[in-house]
Scaffold this motif. Structure first.
Motif, PDB file in Angstrom:
ATOM      1  N   GLU A 335      75.408  82.749 169.184  1.00  0.00           N
ATOM      2  CA  GLU A 335      76.841  82.526 169.372  1.00  0.00           C
ATOM      3  C   GLU A 335      77.302  81.284 168.617  1.00  0.00           C
ATOM      4  O   GLU A 335      78.365  81.277 167.995  1.00  0.00           O
ATOM      5  N   ARG A 338      77.438  82.112 164.900  1.00  0.00           N
ATOM      6  CA  ARG A 338      78.613  82.921 164.558  1.00  0.00           C
ATOM      7  C   ARG A 338      79.888  82.081 164.587  1.00  0.00           C
ATOM      8  O   ARG A 338      80.771  82.244 163.742  1.00  0.00           O
ATOM      9  N   THR A 339      79.987  81.182 165.558  1.00  0.00           N
ATOM     10  CA  THR A 339      81.151  80.299 165.628  1.00  0.00           C
ATOM     11  C   THR A 339      81.227  79.402 164.401  1.00  0.00           C
ATOM     12  O   THR A 339      82.303  79.206 163.808  1.00  0.00           O
ATOM     13  N   SER A 340      80.077  78.861 163.978  1.00  0.00           N
ATOM     14  CA  SER A 340      80.050  78.011 162.790  1.00  0.00           C
ATOM     15  C   SER A 340      80.439  78.785 161.538  1.00  0.00           C
ATOM     16  O   SER A 340      81.184  78.280 160.679  1.00  0.00           O
ATOM     17  N   LEU A 341      79.981  80.044 161.418  1.00  0.00           N
ATOM     18  CA  LEU A 341      80.325  80.864 160.255  1.00  0.00           C
ATOM     19  C   LEU A 341      81.814  81.165 160.226  1.00  0.00           C
ATOM     20  O   LEU A 341      82.446  81.144 159.154  1.00  0.00           O
ATOM     21  N   ARG A 342      82.392  81.462 161.402  1.00  0.00           N
ATOM     22  CA  ARG A 342      83.832  81.729 161.437  1.00  0.00           C
ATOM     23  C   ARG A 342      84.628  80.487 161.034  1.00  0.00           C
ATOM     24  O   ARG A 342      85.635  80.573 160.331  1.00  0.00           O
ATOM     25  N   THR A 343      84.167  79.312 161.467  1.00  0.00           N
ATOM     26  CA  THR A 343      84.844  78.067 161.095  1.00  0.00           C
ATOM     27  C   THR A 343      84.783  77.843 159.593  1.00  0.00           C
ATOM     28  O   THR A 343      85.775  77.456 158.955  1.00  0.00           O
ATOM     29  N   ASP A 345      84.406  80.191 157.296  1.00  0.00           N
ATOM     30  CA  ASP A 345      85.237  81.202 156.645  1.00  0.00           C
ATOM     31  C   ASP A 345      86.708  80.808 156.686  1.00  0.00           C
ATOM     32  O   ASP A 345      87.447  80.973 155.697  1.00  0.00           O
ATOM     33  N   ASP A 346      87.160  80.273 157.818  1.00  0.00           N
ATOM     34  CA  ASP A 346      88.556  79.845 157.916  1.00  0.00           C
ATOM     35  C   ASP A 346      88.838  78.700 156.956  1.00  0.00           C
ATOM     36  O   ASP A 346      89.902  78.647 156.309  1.00  0.00           O
ATOM     37  N   ASP A 348      87.249  78.058 154.143  1.00  0.00           N
ATOM     38  CA  ASP A 348      87.257  78.598 152.771  1.00  0.00           C
ATOM     39  C   ASP A 348      88.573  79.311 152.481  1.00  0.00           C
ATOM     40  O   ASP A 348      89.122  79.214 151.383  1.00  0.00           O
TER      41      ASP A 348
END
Length: 362
Positions: A335, A338-343, A345-346, A348
């Motif tokens: 989790e 995934r939270t770090s990846l979403r951050t 992506d936002d 970028d």
């Protein structure tokens, strides 16, 4: 580092005044609690050795207690009938357990799966018969007592329970380090690969039989070392130490803690031993005696309570204690990842749009 800290804490316990009501009968510096904790460490060592066999090697054995009994009886026979001092007697007992493991393992390894389990069960039954029928050597049904004349005074008597406690801790550390070495070595990797797909290992030109046999023998030797500790701690042993039903008890410890987890085997051995000892006291208490028959009869049998607890663990914690905790931690890490990846992506996306477009978007 956590493991080192736990070992240091355990080494200091005999000098601390810590009370745990309901779990330990006395404060930790007193012989009663030290004897119970020492027994926990003996069975934790035994569970570790079986976890090496089942978790790393994937070998379900119903005869592992044979090597535990070989260590216990081997030490007793060496001291009683050979008249050797303690330390050579320990060496003789461990070597005897290794020899038995080599002979029985070489035969049992010719098959796998359920046939392997049945062959190990047959060897355990044969060992149990030999122990029970040879009363001159093994004491028969009465068991074999420790010849204290060959044991140093520092390891005899209630007043020296602290020394026995430290010796059991040393045995546990040795067993853990050996299992850690096997698991992280080429041997351990080969054993796990054989457990997953033996045919593929053969195709690669490796020898799975030799790897499995070596793991089997090492696990048997570690069980014999645990048996030596049991003999010294209890000042004797009984035929149940080599029986197949005792192997089932060891299996329960490993499953309770979590198959494949070294620390889980230790936790399983400790929890099972504490429950076994403390439930026996609870079963004879006035609290249970005052209950109605429908509750008093089952609750007065410690094995009934242990059986119910084991069923609950298998149903609701199929991975055991360690497996459940490991799964929860993996989910937590997943989790967070995934939270770090979403951050990222936002971030970028904001960088790609540029400040002007970002202002317009706002």
């Amino acid at each position: 580092m956590i493991g080192v800290g736990v070992v240091v804490l355990m080494a200091l316990l005999p000098m601390l005044n810590i009370s745990i009501p309901g779990i330990l009968p006395t404060p930790t510096y007193m012989p009663g609690s030290l004897a119970l904790l020492s027994l926990c460490m003996v069975f934790a060592s035994l569970a570790l050795s079986y976890n090496l066999l089942l978790g790393s090697g994937g070998m379900l054995s119903f005869g592992h207690a044979l090597y535990f009994g070989a260590g216990a009886y081997g030490l007793g026979i060496a001291l009683e009938h050979f008249g050797v001092p303690l330390w050579p007697g320990i060496l003789i007992a461990i070597l005897g357990g290794l020899v038995i493991a080599v002979v029985t393992g070489a035969v049992a390894m010719r098959v796998s799966g359920i046939p392997f389990a049945m062959v190990t069960l047959a060897f355990a039954q044969a060992g149990s018969v030999l122990v029970r029928r040879n009363s001159v050597v093994t004491g028969g049904e009465e068991g074999l007592s420790l010849n204290t004349e060959q044991v140093p005074d520092a390891l005899i008597g209630v007043v020296n329970t602290r020394n026995l406690y430290w010796l059991m801790l040393v045995i546990l550390v040795i067993v853990y380090l050996v299992t850690l070495w096997v698991d992280t070595s080429r041997l351990g990797h080969l054993a796990r690969a054989t457990r997953e797909n033996e045919q593929r290992v053969r195709v690669l030109g490796l020898r799975p039989y030799r790897a499995r046999l070596l793991v089997f023998v090492i696990a048997g030797g570690l069980a014999s070392l645990s048996g030596v500790g049991y003999m010294l701690l209890q000042s004797g042993t009984v035929p149940r130490a080599v029986s197949a039903d005792f192997t089932i008890t060891i299996l329960v410890m490993v499953v309770l803690g979590g198959v494949g987890f070294r620390w889980g085997a230790i936790v399983g051995g400790v929890i099972y031993t504490l429950l076994d000892q403390r439930l026996t006291v609870l079963a004879g208490s006035d609290l249970i005696a005052g209950l109605p028959d429908v509750l008093r009869i089952p609750l007065s049998e410690p094995l009934f309570i242990l059986g119910v607890l084991f069923i609950l663990v298998v149903m609701f914690l199929p991975g055991g204690i360690a497996g459940t905790i490991d799964g929860w931690m993996r989910r937590r890490r997943g989790e967070k990842a995934r939270t770090s990846l979403r951050t990222l992506d936002d971030a970028d996306a904001m960088a790609d749009t540029g400040p002007e477009q970002a202002e317009v978007r706002v």
